[in-house]
Design an enzyme around this catalytic site. Structure first.
Site, PDB file in Angstrom:
ATOM      1  N   LYS A   1       0.837  -1.213   0.000  1.00  0.00           N
ATOM      2  CA  LYS A   1       0.000   0.000   0.000  1.00  0.00           C
ATOM      3  C   LYS A   1       0.868   1.258   0.000  1.00  0.00           C
ATOM      4  O   LYS A   1       0.448   2.299  -0.503  1.00  0.00           O
ATOM      5  CB  LYS A   1      -1.002  -0.024   1.153  1.00  0.00           C
ATOM      6  CG  LYS A   1      -0.420   0.051   2.579  1.00  0.00           C
ATOM      7  CD  LYS A   1      -0.140   1.453   3.064  1.00  0.00           C
ATOM      8  CE  LYS A   1       0.607   1.479   4.379  1.00  0.00           C
ATOM      9  NZ  LYS A   1       1.036   2.816   4.781  1.00  0.00           N
TER      10      LYS A   1
ATOM     11  N   THR B   1      -3.940   5.457   3.404  1.00  0.00           N
ATOM     12  CA  THR B   1      -2.667   6.041   2.976  1.00  0.00           C
ATOM     13  C   THR B   1      -2.811   6.794   1.658  1.00  0.00           C
ATOM     14  O   THR B   1      -1.998   7.660   1.355  1.00  0.00           O
ATOM     15  CB  THR B   1      -1.586   4.929   2.903  1.00  0.00           C
ATOM     16  OG1 THR B   1      -1.711   4.100   4.051  1.00  0.00           O
ATOM     17  CG2 THR B   1      -0.200   5.509   2.901  1.00  0.00           C
TER      18      THR B   1
HETATM   19  O1  LIG Z   1       1.202   3.188   7.570  1.00  0.00           O
HETATM   20  C1  LIG Z   1       0.680   4.242   7.855  1.00  0.00           C
HETATM   21  C2  LIG Z   1      -0.734   4.343   8.201  1.00  0.00           C
HETATM   22  O2  LIG Z   1      -1.322   3.112   8.383  1.00  0.00           O
HETATM   23  C3  LIG Z   1       1.474   5.480   7.786  1.00  0.00           C
HETATM   24  O3  LIG Z   1       1.553   5.849   6.462  1.00  0.00           O
HETATM   25  P1  LIG Z   1       2.776   6.724   5.961  1.00  0.00           P
HETATM   26  O4  LIG Z   1       4.018   5.955   6.309  1.00  0.00           O
HETATM   27  O5  LIG Z   1       2.554   6.899   4.507  1.00  0.00           O
HETATM   28  O6  LIG Z   1       2.700   8.025   6.713  1.00  0.00           O
END
Ligand SMILES: O=C(CO)COP(=O)(O)O
Ligand SMILES: NC(=O)C1=CN([C@@H]2O[C@H](COP(=O)(O)OP(=O)(O)OC[C@H]3O[C@@H](n4cnc5c(N)ncnc54)[C@H](O)[C@@H]3O)[C@@H](O)[C@H]2O)C=CC1
Length: 326
Positions: free
Chosen positions: A187, A244
């Site tokens: 993701k 995300t």
């Molecule tokens: O994994 C995350 C939310 O579940 C954090 O996402 P980011 O690392 O893109 O900030």
């Protein structure tokens, strides 16, 4: 169960804050200034500004001190550091401590997910993985959040879910370790694509198409790697993809946004998808899985594909059925 957390960044601090509601937690970190702020001011301004931390977190710089008597150890440093961190911890790690792996990524040199890296470095340890839609700031602020924790040993997963859950932090237990890891790692790559689309100003419809087709890629590759499709439809796959890809609170989305706008990315925060994109594309290619969005992100990041050309390439793909009927 006594808990230690390794990694005093945003996510390690947030998880320590939840676990510290039920008892003392040692938080092992490297930076004396961060340790001092946590112990003296009950805050981590470097990584979680503005959030008051419980007095039951003790920031520690020495692995032996941090891990003494720990029954559960959460590993929360970036995915590419996991192997080295295991080697550092080994002399101090209690033999029967359960390890909960919280990073989201694929080791770029080997194509291994976290559990395989840790099994290679610390063989025979009880291992679980934790992943799902959960921004550190939300969790640390006590906002409602749900994630998945998987261990091959179902009883261990249940016990860890009970110990690490909080009043607003709900952990669903499972046994599909690979599925949870694949969802969490892939993701991030797709969120870079969603951010780039926003940065290029392609609009909300393009965004929805990217997330949906991105999920198809996540599912295809995840299943080819051995994940249960139900896991990929769950919190650590679809759930985390939606979160995300939803805006700049995600560092991966913010990274993609900067790429799409042509802004400098050098000073941005950790975006795990940057390190996982090329290896994810390679894993897909090796398995004959079509993953054009993941490929495009890998190409943009290695400089071989200008962002605008990536969009043109995706739009120029031959029309096909959305899915094959039996
Ligand atoms: O994994 C995350 C939310 O579940 C954090 O996402 P980011 O690392 O893109 O900030
Ligand atoms: N921040 C979030 O909202 C969430 C993050 N995650 C995942 O958690 C992992 C860690 O992310 P964050 O804590 O957000 O990152 P961060 O950038 O906030 O903190 C990283 C921490 O790891 C430490 N670190 C870096 N290299 C190290 C090394 N070689 N040895 C020891 N420590 C090292 C840093 O000093 C820092 O304390 C990532 O894989 C991320 O995808 C998962 C869910 C939510």
């Amino acid at each position: 169960m006594s808990v230690a957390v390794v990694g005093g960044g945003a996510w390690g601090t947030a998880l320590a804050a939840v676990a510290a509601r039920a008892g003392h937690v040692n938080l092992l970190l490297r930076d004396p200034a961060v340790a001092e702020a946590i112990n003296a001011q009950r805050s981590n301004p470097a990584y979680l500004p503005g959030i008051a931390l419980p007095a039951t977190i003790r920031a520690v710089l020495d692995p032996a001190l941090a891990l003494r008597g720990a029954e559960v150890v959460l590993l929360v440093t970036p995915a590419q550091t996991l192997r080295a961190v295991c080697r550092t911890l080994l002399p101090a790690l209690p033999g029967d401590a359960a390890l909960v792996l919280c990073a989201k990524g694929i080791e770029r040199d080997t194509g291994l997910f976290a559990s395989a890296v840790v099994e290679a470095e610390l063989p025979g340890r009880p291992i679980a993985v934790l992943s799902g839609p959960s921004f550190a700031a939300d969790v640390a602020a006590g906002l409602p959040t749900a994630v998945t924790l998987a261990a091959r040993d179902a009883a261990l997963a249940d016990a860890l879910a009970r110990r690490l859950s909080g009043p607003a932090f709900r952990i669903y237990a499972g046994t599909d370790v690979l599925g949870v890891e694949a969802g969490g790692a892939l993701k991030n790559v797709l969120a870079i694509a969603a951010g780039a689309s926003a940065g290029l100003g392609l609009g909300a419809s393009a965004q929805a198409a990217l997330v949906t087709r991105g999920f198809v890629e996540l599912s295809r590759l995840g299943e080819a790697l051995g994940a249960d499709p139900r896991t990929l439809m769950g919190l650590s796959g679809l759930g985390d993809l939606v979160l995300t890809c939803s805006g700049t609170q995600s560092r991966n989305f913010a990274y993609g946004l900067a790429l799409g706008r042509g802004d400098d990315v050098a000073a941005l925060k950790l975006a795990e998808g940057v390190f996982s994109a090329a290896i994810a594309a390679r894993l897909a290619r090796e398995r004959g899985i079509e993953a054009p969005i993941i490929e495009a992100v890998a190409g943009i990041l290695d400089g071989s594909l200008p962002v605008a050309d990536a969009v043109a390439a995706l739009l120029a793909r031959p029309l096909k059925r959305e899915f094959e009927t039996a």
